[in-house]
Write an enzyme that holds these catalytic residues in place. Structure first.
Site, PDB file in Angstrom:
ATOM      1  N   CYS A  80      -2.799  -0.390  -1.770  1.00 28.76           N
ATOM      2  CA  CYS A  80      -2.300   0.039  -3.154  1.00 28.76           C
ATOM      3  C   CYS A  80      -1.179   1.418  -3.159  1.00 28.76           C
ATOM      4  O   CYS A  80      -0.197   1.005  -2.748  1.00 28.76           O
ATOM      5  CB  CYS A  80      -3.638   0.389  -3.806  1.00 28.76           C
ATOM      6  N   HIS A 133      -6.534  -4.621  -3.460  1.00 30.88           N
ATOM      7  CA  HIS A 133      -7.784  -3.731  -2.612  1.00 30.88           C
ATOM      8  C   HIS A 133      -8.389  -4.834  -1.867  1.00 30.88           C
ATOM      9  O   HIS A 133      -9.289  -5.475  -2.446  1.00 30.88           O
ATOM     10  CB  HIS A 133      -8.674  -3.365  -3.988  1.00 30.88           C
ATOM     11  N   GLU A 147     -11.117  -3.857  -0.371  1.00 26.42           N
ATOM     12  CA  GLU A 147     -12.486  -3.264  -0.523  1.00 26.42           C
ATOM     13  C   GLU A 147     -13.190  -3.835  -1.655  1.00 26.42           C
ATOM     14  O   GLU A 147     -14.217  -3.663  -1.746  1.00 26.42           O
ATOM     15  CB  GLU A 147     -12.466  -1.749  -0.365  1.00 26.42           C
TER      16      GLU A 147
END
Length: 212
Positions: free
Chosen positions: A86, A192, A194
């Site tokens: 990001c 992202h 994650e």
């Protein structure tokens, strides 16, 4: 293998570290969250997350004495594999145009500018899932993802690269938007991992296996 997630107060550190741990299971990799320059210099792999404004994130890095120098030495001089996430990806640029003009790390030539979709119905920031368009031959960190894989985005600014060869993936959001960028031992993703479930874990696992 020592993996450092750089802690400079501007990232989803816990979720990023947990996702890396899940991706690294059975590999023997040790995941550390730290801002210590000496840990960055010792690391075998480095992950730079980032959430918020470009300038705030750059100032966060600079607020830790020796951290930017350690990143430059480890990533550029020693060529350790690096992943920016990001705003961590955006910081790889030469400059960011958000609340003024601010210098980036200048690892990949280009600017970070505001998203301007052609369709006025598309909201800024882009929040949600989008299909990755990965050109062939795919980068090793992206090549294991399914065709048209969905990844999770939250951003109002995007990377405009000077060299098209350094753009590794795009998405369509009222026009083409850079989703991944890289060269040599560097890769950055606007989305992202994650938060991208199985796609994100696959990407992180392939980053940990990558031998640039």
């Amino acid at each position: 293998m020592a993996v450092v997630v750089v802690d400079y107060g501007a990232g989803n550190l816990k979720s990023c570290a947990k996702a890396l741990m899940a991706a690294a299971k059975d590999s023997g990799a040790e995941i550390a969250v730290t801002a210590a320059p000496e840990a960055v210099l010792r690391a075998d792999r480095i992950v730079l997350p980032g959430v918020g404004a470009f300038a705030d994130c750059k100032h966060g890095l600079e607020a830790h004495p020796g951290l930017v120098d350690a990143l430059n030495q480890a990533v550029i001089t020693k060529a350790r594999p690096f992943l920016g996430i990001c705003v961590g990806m955006q910081l790889m640029a030469s400059v960011g145009i958000e609340y003024g003009e601010h210098r980036g790390l200048d690892w990949i030539r280009g600017k970070v500018v505001r998203l301007t979709p052609k369709d006025p119905a598309l909201k800024i920031p882009q929040i949600g899932w989008n299909n990755l368009e990965v050109p062939e031959p795919a980068h090793p960190v992206l090549g294991g993802l399914p065709r048209g894989a969905d990844a999770y985005f939250v951003h109002s600014y995007h990377f405009v690269a000077e060299r098209d060869a350094e753009v590794l993936a795009r998405v369509d959001y009222g026009g083409p938007v850079v989703a991944a960028i890289g060269r040599d031992n560097l890769i950055g993703v606007q989305f992202h991992p994650e938060k991208s479930q199985a796609v994100g874990l696959k990407l992180l696992g392939d980053f940990l296996k990558w031998r640039p």
